[in-house]
Structures are given as structure tokens and as C-alpha cells.
Design a protein around this motif. Structure first.
Motif, PDB file in Angstrom:
ATOM      1  N   VAL A  60      30.138   9.563  24.628  1.00 47.79           N
ATOM      2  CA  VAL A  60      30.116   8.374  25.487  1.00 47.79           C
ATOM      3  C   VAL A  60      28.822   7.599  25.267  1.00 47.79           C
ATOM      4  O   VAL A  60      28.836   6.367  25.139  1.00 47.79           O
ATOM      5  CB  VAL A  60      30.282   8.775  26.970  1.00 47.79           C
ATOM      6  CG1 VAL A  60      30.031   7.604  27.886  1.00 47.79           C
ATOM      7  CG2 VAL A  60      31.667   9.350  27.205  1.00 47.79           C
ATOM      8  N   GLU A  61      27.719   8.310  25.213  1.00 48.89           N
ATOM      9  CA  GLU A  61      26.423   7.662  25.002  1.00 48.89           C
ATOM     10  C   GLU A  61      26.341   7.028  23.619  1.00 48.89           C
ATOM     11  O   GLU A  61      25.823   5.919  23.470  1.00 48.89           O
ATOM     12  CB  GLU A  61      25.292   8.667  25.215  1.00 48.89           C
ATOM     13  CG  GLU A  61      25.154   9.070  26.669  1.00 48.89           C
ATOM     14  CD  GLU A  61      24.270  10.295  26.873  1.00 48.89           C
ATOM     15  OE1 GLU A  61      23.666  10.797  25.898  1.00 48.89           O
ATOM     16  OE2 GLU A  61      24.201  10.765  28.033  1.00 48.89           O
ATOM     17  N   GLU A  62      26.856   7.711  22.588  1.00 47.33           N
ATOM     18  CA  GLU A  62      26.837   7.163  21.233  1.00 47.33           C
ATOM     19  C   GLU A  62      27.652   5.877  21.133  1.00 47.33           C
ATOM     20  O   GLU A  62      27.298   4.970  20.392  1.00 47.33           O
ATOM     21  CB  GLU A  62      27.364   8.192  20.227  1.00 47.33           C
ATOM     22  CG  GLU A  62      26.398   9.317  19.949  1.00 47.33           C
ATOM     23  CD  GLU A  62      26.985  10.389  19.033  1.00 47.33           C
ATOM     24  OE1 GLU A  62      28.046  10.140  18.413  1.00 47.33           O
ATOM     25  OE2 GLU A  62      26.371  11.467  18.941  1.00 47.33           O
ATOM     26  N   LEU A  63      28.738   5.818  21.887  1.00 42.53           N
ATOM     27  CA  LEU A  63      29.559   4.615  21.900  1.00 42.53           C
ATOM     28  C   LEU A  63      28.956   3.504  22.759  1.00 42.53           C
ATOM     29  O   LEU A  63      29.395   2.361  22.712  1.00 42.53           O
ATOM     30  CB  LEU A  63      30.962   4.931  22.432  1.00 42.53           C
ATOM     31  CG  LEU A  63      31.838   5.790  21.532  1.00 42.53           C
ATOM     32  CD1 LEU A  63      33.093   6.229  22.285  1.00 42.53           C
ATOM     33  CD2 LEU A  63      32.204   5.015  20.279  1.00 42.53           C
TER      34      LEU A  63
END
Length: 88
Positions: A4-7
Motif C-alpha cells: 500500500v505504501e509503495e503504491l
């Protein structure tokens, strides 16, 4: 949560125009940690739909699922029958 954070996926409660309640507790989701809470609800927490939809003053419930016999809308409609709550 790493995915989620990478996206760069995040939700801001200040931008929500309607109240959103947690599927496991029915509590209003109005904290800044809403993104993590949503991921946990989808991936790991149990759904307690009767509890989540038992809110005073609710007039409408929106089902964003697949609809027909596959969605939760039909079950919710039956659970709310006679209460005046509309399931859309």
C-alpha cells in the motif's frame, strides 16, 4: 501495508463526504490512520455486518459489491426489512 505504501495509496478522512463505519465494529472511521484500518478490515479482520449496520439515524446503506445473489446487499435488505432503512 508495504504494498500500500509503495503504491502511495492513502485515504484522507477530511475528504470524505459521508460517514464511513468499520465493518468489524460499526464505529465511525474518522481517524488519520484510516488507510491502515481499511487494509486490515479487508485482509484480516472479521466482518460483523449486523453490528456494522446497526447505527441510529441511518436511512440508507450503499452496497458496493457485485450485487444480485453474490453481494451482501440482499442479506442486509432482509436484515433491515421493516426498519425503514433503504439498501441501495
Amino acid at each position: 501495508m508495504r504494498d500500500v505504501e509503495e503504491l502511495g495509496l492513502s485515504f484522507d478522512t477530511d475528504a470524505m463526504l459521508v460517514p464511513v463505519h468499520a465493518t468489524d465494529s460499526g464505529c465511525a472511521m474518522n481517524s488519520k490512520g484510516i488507510t491502515q484500518s481499511l487494509v486490515e478490515q479487508i485482509c484480516t479482520k472479521p466482518v460483523r455486518w449486523t453490528l456494522a449496520t446497526d447505527r441510529p439515524g441511518v436511512t440508507h446503506i450503499i452496497d458496493l459489491g457485485p450485487g444480485h445473489g453474490s453481494g451482501i446487499g440482499g442479506l442486509t435488505h432482509r436484515n433491515k426489512d421493516g426498519s425503514g432503512v433503504q439498501v441501495i
